[in-house]
Design an enzyme around this catalytic site. Structure first.
Site, PDB file in Angstrom:
ATOM      1  CG  ASP A   6      -0.193  -0.038   2.526  1.00  0.00           C
ATOM      2  OD1 ASP A   6       0.727  -0.867   2.648  1.00  0.00           O
ATOM      3  OD2 ASP A   6      -0.519   0.749   3.437  1.00  0.00           O
ATOM      4  CD  GLU A   7      -1.074   4.640   2.901  1.00  0.00           C
ATOM      5  OE1 GLU A   7      -2.109   5.283   3.156  1.00  0.00           O
ATOM      6  OE2 GLU A   7      -0.218   4.360   3.768  1.00  0.00           O
TER       7      GLU A   7
END
Length: 861
Positions: free
Chosen positions: A841-842
């Site tokens: 993620d991210e």
């Protein structure tokens, strides 16, 4: 910020530029996808059947691009930001879906809208037990009818015109940025975990089918609210009157909710609780003496009345609240250590933080995301008898909301990395005069409505000897020691969330909670329960088990749980296990894995299961009916139960990376998961702030990456984050032996541990650890390109050292080594590593986002 810095991550990495030259198909703008596919190939080569990732880490790819048998995603988009379309898209791309929605299933969020509650609130202002319970995982749009968005406003969501996505399971998440102790973790996770267990195991009669084109909002009435109310009252009554005591027996200090209370004009106090069977206490003398509330009572008009809830046996307590305390619409501020240079100042310094306005101020917010900022006053209270004239110091602190401006001529600030920031004197600083205060106006990004937005353990560093000393009144987990109580609960002028005063809580409890007889209610609710009209009620004083060899290794966990709950295993009621040798021996609708039939009679109980897991679940349901407050006399009623799980994946995520959880806390959690039929512990072992598993041959991951301290070069530890202070705590990781033990302990309770090693982003602990290794002469596992000049800012304000560089051969070598060593641990435990969580993620530069349009492009890389 100039425009030429607004570029993609690793766009200035020579290693990535060389890869792009050698491979025309390599796309720097899809580098996160490239890394996901690369890691998946390593997993497949190691015989690992499944890769799991946070959904945004695989967005832009399809299941067909991966080599493992299964690829699952934790779906964590919010409903109010259009998450339902993202859900349909990920399902269409072939991924298994695990519902992990932050606006309903994040347990690091507050329980209610109150500044004294712990937690983040970026996706929702609160996630109460009731809100978690009402979450409909298979019909996401339905939740728009039963909840509001993060600003307290109604949502309107239309079910997409696509087939119903196949949901494999759901899980609650307990991220740990604001959760620094095991006790804080217990309070944040429990009892919300039980609400997830209910929804993951049982589909309620008030949940509606996916219907394309159907609109849900606060004014629609598709959901049978009467069914929902009856269901919740049974659940919460069983929780408060029976199951909460089991948590205490397991050593889990769950959250006791503060009471609702109001005082009418004649001075009569009325109180209630959102958890039945808790006891309300009240005081009319500022807490010096307490009385038990048993019904409306006259306390006198105009009196200051304090209230508090305690658990039914008096062991656990809620916070104390003052009846009818009101929050304003907008608060406004009025403006023993050993000697070293740092302690000379720190020993005479107190910090006070007073938050001002979140909006309607004149502060310059141009450098903030979406132009959102708030005002705050930092008070430095110097208590020394003599003036302090030195200017060689810096004051370090954790700022999870960035400091944008320091509006005082004598001080300036610098962002170091992540949340670590310091202020230092300017050339105009004339020193601290004896017993005086300096008020420093600050401007910070976003808003602040929770006291836990402020982090503890501020410390002084003296440049002359690099000595450190914690400012004593911040060396605490009690924020009130240095944070002035908040006077506002509003983030923005459009914030419609109702502040949870005692009176508002009383009103809410009246609407949503009614204590009912829940003696027959099991958490989670079985698929079918049958009572005969002539069913008898009887008492037992313990159980004995027959044919328990059919439980296999689960017998170890079952016996341990019975012992911890105080249920005698040499008692007068026989529980007999029967293993169905053929699926045809079970009713067709409950013949699948983990299913069971249980028949309870005065003569004994028989549990018939399709496998050992089904038998174990049957025993857990039997335990679920027992009131263990008195093990010598536990009442049962004759009944027949047919049961099966709703989802195969019923998870609970524990973040041990940002702040560590003890092995004992994980074991207690595994006990609770077993008792309420959750079967996957998603163990988040790594993140920017810490690496928590010993990896033989990569010793720096724990010798450096598991510790946080003040070491500017980060040769011995990571820099301070999340209020950890300047001094490293030892053994903040699981040894190889610990992990093997946890795997086996979990398996004995029908729980699989799913290890997460987050990458390419949220990987700073690994990157810095391998830099320390490289600095000692071995760069074979290096994770960052030393010649990379990319400027970027991650979601939690780290630079490029937060992301593994996918273009390096040494990064691939690192993952191969990691996967191989973790696989060996699983093999030693006798628990195959069949699922591996990649994180994913991210992996982005937040300055590329639309909210930072005022930043120049040279910062957007």
């Amino acid at each position: 910020y100039s425009d030429d810095l607004k570029q993609q991550p690793f766009s200035k990495s020579p290693a990535c530029q060389a890869k792009s030259d050698d491979d025309p198909s390599f796309d720097i703008e899809k580098i996160a996808n490239y890394w996901a596919i690369t890691v998946n190939k390593i997993l497949a080569r190691n015989g690992i059947k499944e890769m799991v990732a946070w959904e945004d880490g695989l967005r832009g790819t399809t299941k067909e691009q991966y080599e493992t048998e299964s690829v699952a995603v934790d779906f964590w988009e919010t409903l109010f930001w259009g998450g339902i379309d993202g859900l349909a898209g990920m399902a269409d791309d072939g991924f298994d879906i695990i519902m992990s929605n932050p606006d309903y299933l994040y347990f690091d969020f507050p329980y209610e809208v109150d500044p004294m509650e712990r937690g983040y609130y970026w996706a929702a202002r609160f996630n109460s037990v009731y809100k978690v319970f009402t979450f409909a995982p298979e019909n996401l749009a339905q939740n728009a009818e039963t909840s509001v968005d993060r600003d307290g406003n109604e949502m309107s969501v239309t079910t997409p015109g696509v087939p119903k996505p196949k949901i494999r399971g759901m899980q609650g998440q307990t991220w740990s940025e604001t959760i620094r102790t095991d006790e804080q973790y217990y309070e944040m996770a429990f009892p919300r975990v039980l609400a997830v267990a209910e929804r993951a195991w049982h589909r309620a009669d008030w949940e509606l089918e996916w219907s394309p084109g159907m609109v849900f909002n606060g004014t629609t009435s598709h959901v049978r609210k009467d069914f929902l109310a009856n269901d919740y009252n049974g659940f919460v009554s069983a929780l408060g009157c029976r199951e909460a005591f089991k948590l205490e027996k397991l050593g889990i200090t769950y959250r006791v909710p503060p009471p609702g209370a109001s005082i009418d004009s004649s001075g009569v106090l009325t109180a209630n609780s959102e958890m039945p069977c808790t006891v309300t206490m009240y005081s009319i003398d500022e807490g010096n003496t307490w009385s038990k509330y048993s019904g409306p009572v006259g306390v006198g008009a105009g009196k200051v009345v304090s209230v508090q809830s305690v658990s039914s046996n008096g062991v656990l307590e809620s916070r104390v609240e003052t009846v009818d305390t009101q929050y304003s619409q907008q608060g406004e501020s009025e403006n023993g250590m050993s000697f070293n240079y740092a302690s000379k100042l720190a020993s005479h310094l107190h910090v006070v933080i007073e938050t001002g306005k979140n909006f309607d101020h004149n502060a310059d917010c141009s450098m903030a995301d979406w132009g959102l900022c708030y005002t705050q006053s930092l008070v430095l209270d110097y208590t020394g008898e003599e003036d302090y004239s030195e200017n060689h110091f810096k004051i370090y602190f954790s700022a999870i909301h960035r400091v944008l401006q320091v509006n005082h001529p004598d001080f300036e600030h610098e962002h170091v990395v992540g949340d670590l920031t310091y202020i230092e004197p300017t050339s105009s600083f004339q020193g601290f005069q004896s017993k005086t205060k300096i008020i420093i106006p600050l401007v910070r990004e976003y808003w602040s409505v929770q006291e836990t937005d402020n982090m503890p353990r501020w410390y002084v560093v003296d440049d002359r000897d690099q000595s450190t000393a914690v400012i004593s009144n911040t060396n605490t987990e009690e924020m009130h020691n240095f944070v002035v109580p908040y006077t506002s609960t509003l983030k923005t002028a459009a914030d419609a969330n109702v502040p949870m005063t005692t009176a508002n809580r009383f009103s809410l409890n009246e609407k949503t909670v009614e204590e009912v007889d829940a003696s027959d209610r099991i958490i989670p609710t079985p698929y079918q329960t049958f009572f005969n009209d002539d069913a008898q009620t009887f008492d037992i004083s313990g159980i004995s088990m027959a044919n328990d060899q059919y439980l296999g290794d689960l017998r170890i966990g079952a016996t341990d749980l019975l012992d911890k709950l105080g249920v005698y295993t040499d008692g007068d009621h026989k529980v007999t296990f029967v293993l169905a040798s053929l699926p045809t021996e079970m009713p067709k609708d409950i013949s699948g894995p983990e299913s069971y039939i249980m028949e309870i009679t005065t003569e004994g109980t028989t549990v018939t299961g399709t496998d050992a897991r089904g038998l174990f679940h049957g025993l857990m349901s039997f335990i679920g009916l027992l009131d263990v407050t008195n093990s010598d006399k536990m009442t049962l009623k004759e009944t027949v139960i047919h049961d099966k799980p709703r989802f195969e994946y019923r998870g609970h995520q524990v973040d041990v990376a940002r702040n560590f959880r003890s092995k004992e806390a994980i074991m207690k959690t595994l006990d609770a998961m077993a008792l309420w039929k959750l079967n996957v512990m998603h163990l988040a072992l790594t993140n920017d702030e810490g690496w928590r598993l010993e990896i033989p041959g990569l010793e720096e991951l724990t010798s450096v990456g598991s510790k946080r301290c003040f070491d500017p070069n980060e040769d011995t530890c990571l820099l301070t984050q999340l209020g950890s202070g300047p001094d490293a705590e030892e053994q903040q990781y699981y040894s190889r032996e610990d992990y093997v033990q946890l795997l086996q302990y979990a398996a004995q309770r029908n729980v699989k541990i799913l290890p997460e090693f987050n990458m390419p982003a949220h990987a700073r602990a690994a990157v810095i650890s391998m830099e320390a290794r490289a600095n000692n002469g071995d760069d074979s596992y290096r994770l960052t390109d030393p010649e990379d000049e990319t400027y970027m800012l991650t979601i939690q304000f780290y630079d490029r050292t937060s992301i593994i560089n996918p273009c390096l051969d040494s990064s691939v070598r690192f993952v191969e080594k990691l996967v191989g060593e973790v696989k060996k641990m699983h093999d030693e435990a006798g628990i195959p590593l069949d699922s591996y969580h990649f994180g994913g993620d991210e992996a982005k530069n937040i300055l590329l986002g639309a909210g930072y349009s005022s930043y120049s492009d040279d910062l957007k890389q």
